[in-house]
Design an enzyme around this catalytic site. Sequence first.
Site, PDB file in Angstrom:
ATOM      1  N   ASN A 115     -20.950 -62.413  77.323  1.00 20.26           N
ATOM      2  CA  ASN A 115     -22.081 -62.281  78.234  1.00 20.26           C
ATOM      3  C   ASN A 115     -22.335 -63.654  78.835  1.00 20.26           C
ATOM      4  OD1 ASN A 115     -23.096 -59.503  78.221  1.00 20.26           O
ATOM      5  ND2 ASN A 115     -23.347 -59.861  76.032  1.00 20.26           N
TER       6      ASN A 115
ATOM      7  N   ALA B  85     -77.723 -18.389  59.554  1.00 24.45           N
ATOM      8  CA  ALA B  85     -78.945 -18.694  60.296  1.00 24.45           C
ATOM      9  C   ALA B  85     -78.607 -19.175  61.702  1.00 24.45           C
ATOM     10  CB  ALA B  85     -79.752 -19.753  59.544  1.00 24.45           C
TER      11      ALA B  85
ATOM     12  N   LYS C 178     -75.494  -6.009  51.528  1.00 17.79           N
ATOM     13  CA  LYS C 178     -75.461  -6.794  52.766  1.00 17.79           C
ATOM     14  C   LYS C 178     -76.211  -6.022  53.844  1.00 17.79           C
ATOM     15  CE  LYS C 178     -72.154  -8.550  56.201  1.00 17.79           C
ATOM     16  NZ  LYS C 178     -72.915  -9.751  56.547  1.00 17.79           N
TER      17      LYS C 178
ATOM     18  N   HIS D 174     -78.712  -9.603  50.677  1.00 19.41           N
ATOM     19  CA  HIS D 174     -78.691 -10.340  51.953  1.00 19.41           C
ATOM     20  C   HIS D 174     -79.398  -9.510  53.006  1.00 19.41           C
ATOM     21  CE1 HIS D 174     -77.002 -12.504  55.445  1.00 19.41           C
ATOM     22  NE2 HIS D 174     -76.792 -11.302  55.958  1.00 19.41           N
TER      23      HIS D 174
END
Length: 1196
Positions: free
Chosen positions: A341, A590, A758, A788
């Site tokens: 090179n 919730a 439930k 629930h």
Amino acid sequence: MSQLYARASSLVPTLVLRNLTHAHRCTLASAHHGSRYSSTTASQAETEKKPIKKVLVANRGEIAIRVFRACRELGIHTVAIYSEQDNHHMHRVKADESYLVGKGLPAVAAYLNIPEIVQIAQENDVDAIHPGYGFLSERADFAQAVTDGNIRFIGPTPEVVRKMGDKVIARQMAIAANVPVVPGTDGPVTTSEEVLKFCEQFGMPIMLKAAYGGGGRGMRVVRNIEDVEESFVRASSEALAAFGDGSMFIEKFIERPRHIEVQILGDKTGNVVHLWERDCSVQRRHQKLVEIAPAPNLDPAIRKIMTDDAVKLAKHVGYQNAGTVEFLMDEKGNHYFIEVNARLQVEHTVTEEITGIDLVQSQIQIAGGKTLDELALNQEDVTYNGCAIQCRITTEDPARNFQPDTGRIEVFRSGEGMGIRLDSASAFAGAIISPHYDSLLVKVIAHANNHKSAAAKMTRSLEEFRIRGVKTNVPFLQNVLKHEQFLGGSVDTYFIDDNPGLFDFKPSQNRAGKLLQYLGHVMVNGPSTPLSTGLAPADVVPPIPDTPMHGTKPPSGWRTYLKEHGPEKFAKAVREHKGLLLMDTTFRDAHQSLLATRVRTIDLKNISPFVAHNFTNLYSLENWGGATFDVAMRFLHECPWERLASLRKKIPNIPFQMLLRGANAVGYTNYPDNVVFKFCETAVEHGMDVFRVFDSLNYLPNLLIGMEASGSAGGVVEAAISYTGDVSDPSKTKYTLDYYTNLATELVKAGTHVLCIKDMAGLLKPEAAKMLIGALRDKFPDVPIHVHTHDTSGAGVAAMLAAAKAGADVVDVAVDSMSGMTSQPSMGALVASVKNTDLDAGITMDNISKYSSYWEVTRQLYAPFECAVTMKSGSSDVYLHEIPGGQYTNLQFQAFSLGLGSKFEEIKKTYAAANQLLGDIVKVTPSSKVVGDLAQFMVQNKLTAEQVLDRAEELSFPLSVVEFMQGYIGVPYGGFPEPLRSKMLGGLPTVDGRPGASLPPLDFDQLKAELKEKHGKQVRECDVVSASLYPKVLDDFLDFRSVYGPVNCLHTRHFLVGPKIAEECEVELDRGKTLNIKTLAVGDLDAFTGEREVFFELNGQLRSIHVKDKEAVKELHVHPKAMKGVKGSVGAPMPGNVIDVRVKEGDTVEKGDPLVVLSAMKMEMLVSAPFTGTVKSLHVKKGSPVQGDDLIAEME
């Protein structure tokens, strides 16, 4: 003079001449009549006597700046050249002067324009030109033109450049100098036929190499004879583009060599010294990535032979200035010359570090006439100290086969410190990485006493780098530096191929940059999740009550007992407990009922430590499952598994409870049984304890699957009977007391640990609670009972008190500010009601008040989803329509979005009618959705129940209704309604028995492989489970996160609507890792790109990101992108230009056949067919510019 000019101009590449403008041609023509290129031996001799006071660098980027710095230290004035594409490049402003070159030419051709470069040098009194590396650095015609222009060329003489640049001549010279060589062609070859002839003589494999250039460009290893022709065409094309000549050199390929090169310096007296060797064996595509000096573990005897051979060859050819003699060394220690090179190498830095010799300054001084003796560079005095390693950081993506990346560097932070050197040009925030040039970004050089120490320094430096905006190879380099073979110093050129583990990367998180992208996106385009009301999130900070310092272990709770004794003893202890136990639904049901399930993990985590320390007497905390699972991914862009695991860390002492839809898991359809089992197993691994298992129709086979799955995973099985009707009303004869007790008997027989009622709509009146719970308690005296309910009617507290007095062990509540209406009864009200009685819950009102205060403020952040906008109070008409609490508000929002908001009262009444049409079914997700869809369908189409029955054969019913009738969610109690079912289905197939029983098991391994193909190796087991339930939702979530990062870390207001201008906020990524973000401004629309620039300060540093304005983009033409995960959608693997189109629409292609050829950064790449098929459409043509992932073709 004209003859001399003719010689120089004849050497200009055809590529450049073909693209010269009229002005350039005039400049060339005028040289025939002027003296710019004329020279004589006398004038050249005179030039060589003049001191070098001004140097032009015929290059760009990092090497140009490197030369400028060397010149400045020598007191030499500097000149830069730059292309139009480099107008904003750093090297242009680092020089004392800079001049545009190659106006109107392509990016690379500008730097190959020899006449104009020499003209610029002459017009500006330049004494010498340094070529750098690449471009013209190994072009003998350039060196000759410079010399002919009475300018010194900083490098070897033109004759030596010519000889060494011609690999055939260089090889002949090596043979003449008695230096060993690899078998190869005697001269350059220009046709594939010549290559095939060589292969026939010497066999395979072979190496194709550009005859007039290096750096890996135009280099190919060919192992199979059938690949020779295609490889030659591609390599020759690359060489032509990079060096202006497509001629190739062919040589026999040496297996498993080390690539070792020797640095040399020669002067004009014929003296040559070596500066030791470098090991460049860590290569990819024959381009060096990591270089080491000196070569580790090299036998000193071999070192001496190689360095002696290098010096011998250099002296033989009369080499002057700096150069590199390159060798391959086989496994036996034999070395073979491969090339010289004749220029400075990219990796010259490591030699400088170990020898202390500035190679660039030495080049300049030698070109100025100094001898090696005058520079005190005698061979015996050139020693080396320690070890140096260089890593080339490139803008390439190693995860995509090192495809070049382009774009804007958004963040650049380097790794510096003792023993680290950085050579760069474009390495700064805001720099634009174009596709026109090499992808090198910065060279990092580490120097230490030995190889391992240098590697440690380099590793540390790479770890400190932060580069955002473009992909880099840093992760790959880090793997190389840490690899034992590399640390042992015994790598060869097969190192990368032999170690696929080098491509196992820990993905770069870039969390800060991605979050800025998200904030910018919301500020420009609006919320990423649909907002349901016209209210904005409040600008509030919820008050977090005081808790003990971080790390303080909370008191023992019911989970402590569960983990110590197991589910059976846990259930027994619950039953024997004196007093009423509560389950808090604030963390799930919730907010599902009041805020459309939109509460985010960050707001749950903030209050979790307080709950852990002050609510240890809770039976459980319901915080997961049901609708929260998919909503987290769909709308909150959060991982539900991460939510569960992070809450578990915050609350280690209270059991978590989830809602499991039996055979539906947390989905809305049936899944193979192994999916339900895998889901439950993964849930337990992430911290789940209690599984409330229900079925939307109370269909026992579906319930039993859910019970078995949760039990086998180690969870507490809480079998739930969904309540409907009214056991206290003798006129309602379908769902009687016997119905519930008989079903409960089956569940207890099946082994449930806890029995649950439930009441999803809040239909359980106090008297009915007394009757039902009393009957169950009498029948199952040893089984804990959990009740629930929802407080839709306002009678929830009274019903729960009645249930407790009748024998319930656990009832559900929500903290006061999140209770009432369609949520659960008030925690405070219930606790106060049983205080100082046998049912005392053992929770203080003061703690409830603090807990409620937090949620009262937090709820204001979710104003866009607030049910109170449309529902102002509880409503006793729930006893008429029986809409579940969790569905009530969602149904109301849906009605508004469908334009039926004013008809919600009608929808509620129609809901009752739809329920009767369907046979008065149990209503809970997903069966409640069936009833709701039918009700809205009837209102939308103004249908009565009688009209539905009469016209059932002609109506197009909602899909959920049709699938219910087909039996896809199970069999309702009492069977399907006839004749409605037969009319509606016509000849559609039906499912007999449990729907999931006939489904084949899911192949999780195959699913994981598919996910990794789409989303990368970072796919986790929990992601696979998510995909088994919600494949598209998971895909969309992972795609979103890959772009916008962990948005779950953002404050809720910022997540929903973005920050205000000039607002500062903190974002905690991890404990101890906090970002400080300040929003500065949103820029004007860029009419060309359709983007707006958004400005921030991040940790005190200016940052900006570009965001597509979606509204503006609608007016612009934007190239479509390939669809991720769709194999037939073929995208561009890298930015660049289409240089060849190999197919046309309608063509049939085999897998791997080339479709188009792309070129970028002087590299060509085939885009191949991903499978055998037909080209449906093409979206590019020859010459088309493309960006990464732009759609190339569509196949089918």
